[in-house]
Design a protein around this motif. Sequence first.
Motif, PDB file in Angstrom:
ATOM      1  N   LYS A  99      -9.005   5.108  -5.703  1.00 39.13           N
ATOM      2  CA  LYS A  99      -8.009   5.969  -6.355  1.00 39.13           C
ATOM      3  C   LYS A  99      -8.178   5.887  -7.883  1.00 39.13           C
ATOM      4  N   MET A 109      -4.108  13.144   4.029  1.00 39.81           N
ATOM      5  CA  MET A 109      -4.552  11.984   4.783  1.00 39.81           C
ATOM      6  C   MET A 109      -3.576  11.738   5.938  1.00 39.81           C
ATOM      7  N   ASN A 152       0.870  -1.175   0.000  1.00 43.69           N
ATOM      8  CA  ASN A 152       0.000   0.000   0.000  1.00 43.69           C
ATOM      9  C   ASN A 152       0.908   1.226   0.000  1.00 43.69           C
ATOM     10  N   ALA A 153       0.346   2.380  -0.292  1.00 45.99           N
ATOM     11  CA  ALA A 153       1.176   3.584  -0.417  1.00 45.99           C
ATOM     12  C   ALA A 153       1.764   4.023   0.924  1.00 45.99           C
ATOM     13  N   THR A 154       1.056   3.770   1.999  1.00 41.28           N
ATOM     14  CA  THR A 154       1.575   4.162   3.313  1.00 41.28           C
ATOM     15  C   THR A 154       2.856   3.401   3.634  1.00 41.28           C
ATOM     16  N   SER A 180      -0.860   5.272  -4.697  1.00 45.00           N
ATOM     17  CA  SER A 180      -1.769   4.311  -4.056  1.00 45.00           C
ATOM     18  C   SER A 180      -2.740   3.721  -5.072  1.00 45.00           C
ATOM     19  N   THR A 213       2.201  16.663  -0.276  1.00 44.40           N
ATOM     20  CA  THR A 213       1.206  15.726  -0.814  1.00 44.40           C
ATOM     21  C   THR A 213       0.663  16.304  -2.114  1.00 44.40           C
ATOM     22  N   ASP A 244       4.283  12.479  -1.179  1.00 47.81           N
ATOM     23  CA  ASP A 244       3.088  11.648  -1.061  1.00 47.81           C
ATOM     24  C   ASP A 244       2.299  11.882  -2.346  1.00 47.81           C
ATOM     25  N   ALA A 253       0.231   9.666  -3.558  1.00 48.53           N
ATOM     26  CA  ALA A 253      -0.803   8.620  -3.525  1.00 48.53           C
ATOM     27  C   ALA A 253      -1.938   8.942  -4.488  1.00 48.53           C
ATOM     28  N   GLN A 254      -2.261  10.233  -4.619  1.00 48.65           N
ATOM     29  CA  GLN A 254      -3.374  10.659  -5.478  1.00 48.65           C
ATOM     30  C   GLN A 254      -2.882  11.229  -6.805  1.00 48.65           C
TER      31      GLN A 254
HETATM   32  C1  LIG Z   1      -4.878   7.054  -0.210  1.00 47.64           C
HETATM   33  C2  LIG Z   1      -3.835   7.939   0.359  1.00 47.64           C
HETATM   34  C3  LIG Z   1      -2.768   7.459   1.118  1.00 47.64           C
HETATM   35  C4  LIG Z   1      -2.688   6.044   1.557  1.00 47.64           C
HETATM   36  O1  LIG Z   1      -2.656   5.126   0.535  1.00 47.64           O
HETATM   37  P1  LIG Z   1      -2.797   3.582   0.920  1.00 47.64           P
HETATM   38  O2  LIG Z   1      -2.463   2.881  -0.350  1.00 47.64           O
HETATM   39  O3  LIG Z   1      -4.225   3.374   1.321  1.00 47.64           O
HETATM   40  O4  LIG Z   1      -1.861   3.300   2.017  1.00 47.64           O
HETATM   41  C5  LIG Z   1      -1.794   8.331   1.538  1.00 47.64           C
HETATM   42  N1  LIG Z   1      -1.852   9.634   1.252  1.00 47.64           N
HETATM   43  C6  LIG Z   1      -2.870  10.144   0.534  1.00 47.64           C
HETATM   44  C7  LIG Z   1      -2.875  11.592   0.215  1.00 47.64           C
HETATM   45  C8  LIG Z   1      -3.897   9.330   0.093  1.00 47.64           C
HETATM   46  O5  LIG Z   1      -4.918   9.852  -0.588  1.00 47.64           O
END
Ligand SMILES: *Cc1c(COP(=O)(O)O)cnc(C)c1O
Length: 369
Positions: free
Chosen positions: A185, A86, A59-61, A180, A130, A156, A158-159
């Motif tokens: 997503k 997040m 996962n992204a975290t 992520s 982010t 970050d 992720a998005q």
């Molecule tokens: C979704 C998200 C994460 C976490 O991603 P995971 O894959 O669920 O761990 C982290 N930061 C942001 C900004 C996100 O939107």
Amino acid sequence: MTIPFFNYPALFGDQEEKFVEIFRTVGRRGAFIMQDDLRNFEAEVAAYSGAAHGIGVANATDGLELLLAAGGIGPGDEVIFCSHTMVATAGAIHSVGATPVPAEVGSDHLIDADKIEGLITERTRAIMPTQLNGRVADMDKILAIANKHGLDLYEDAAQGLGASYKGRFAGTFGKGGCISFYPAKNLGCFGDGGLVLTNDTKLYNAMMAMRDHGRDPQTGEIVGWGRNSRLDNLQAAILSHLFKGYDDIVARRRAIAARYNRRLQHINSLVLPPPPDADPARFDVFQNYEIEADRRDELKVHLSARGIGSLIQWGGKAVHQYPALKLSAHLPYTEELMARMIMLPLNLSITDDEVDAVCDAIESFYTHG
Ligand SMILES: *Cc1c(COP(=O)(O)O)cnc(C)c1O
């Protein structure tokens, strides 16, 4: 009429036959852990983003945590992040033993680059913006600050898959960034998944081992402490299939955003994100359509009464506003924004007529309501 904020069953239902076929072929090959499907997908996303390397992770975290740890961030270090994100962003910093330092958001809903320098101390090691809502922050300013103070940059992202700024993609500006594949997503799998992008071969090698118990991918030898944070090969196969259509996914998302913009821009009680072609320096992928709205909570009730789903992201709180995390920070603009923001449905299931219906409902709220 009901318009859900996100239609999870549609994620599977839209291409059910294809997904079952992928499950069948991967299953018959017995290709469950770290096989070609994963290696191919890693290479595809890296090439698309213009990064040297991609590393599939659980996962992204986890990816953020691996990235920070590989970059040597740990106890005693401070990492500056935008509080409008997040909790996972700060959670990753905390998990490596470092201190997350929340920064103010700007009017673009991303980290306010002008507020970063005031937070730098002798312990500051890195900045981690982010790339929220599918839009890249002001990277020229942020990189200039990082260079001036000798700080590392992590993203970050992720998005941010496919979002760019002056021709560079989210996740490729600094030491690395994480994408992520959470189902909601832009590119979502059927569970958890993530990917780290990096141009740094040393970090890449370190993370390839760390995500697999510290094992060297070539020799299997334990080369250091690690953990298990592999992206499932089956998820990678599904993602690789979906990724072939990613440009269409993004084009549709941008079309929906443009439609919202056309229909809502005259309403003075709202502040909208810039429409897709507003800024030639940026390519936004609209992971979300987050607006500022007067009387936000009432608007949400009004929409809900008409069967329209909306989302107040993260419960309307920035990360420093969770008392349990004990992050003291004075971020008045962030708190003001958090009380005004709401997300409208933007996904691949929504039709143009439904977007219009959402806009009609918002219009009626501010005209009569
Ligand atoms: C979704 C998200 C994460 C976490 O991603 P995971 O894959 O669920 O761990 C982290 N930061 C942001 C900004 C996100 O939107």
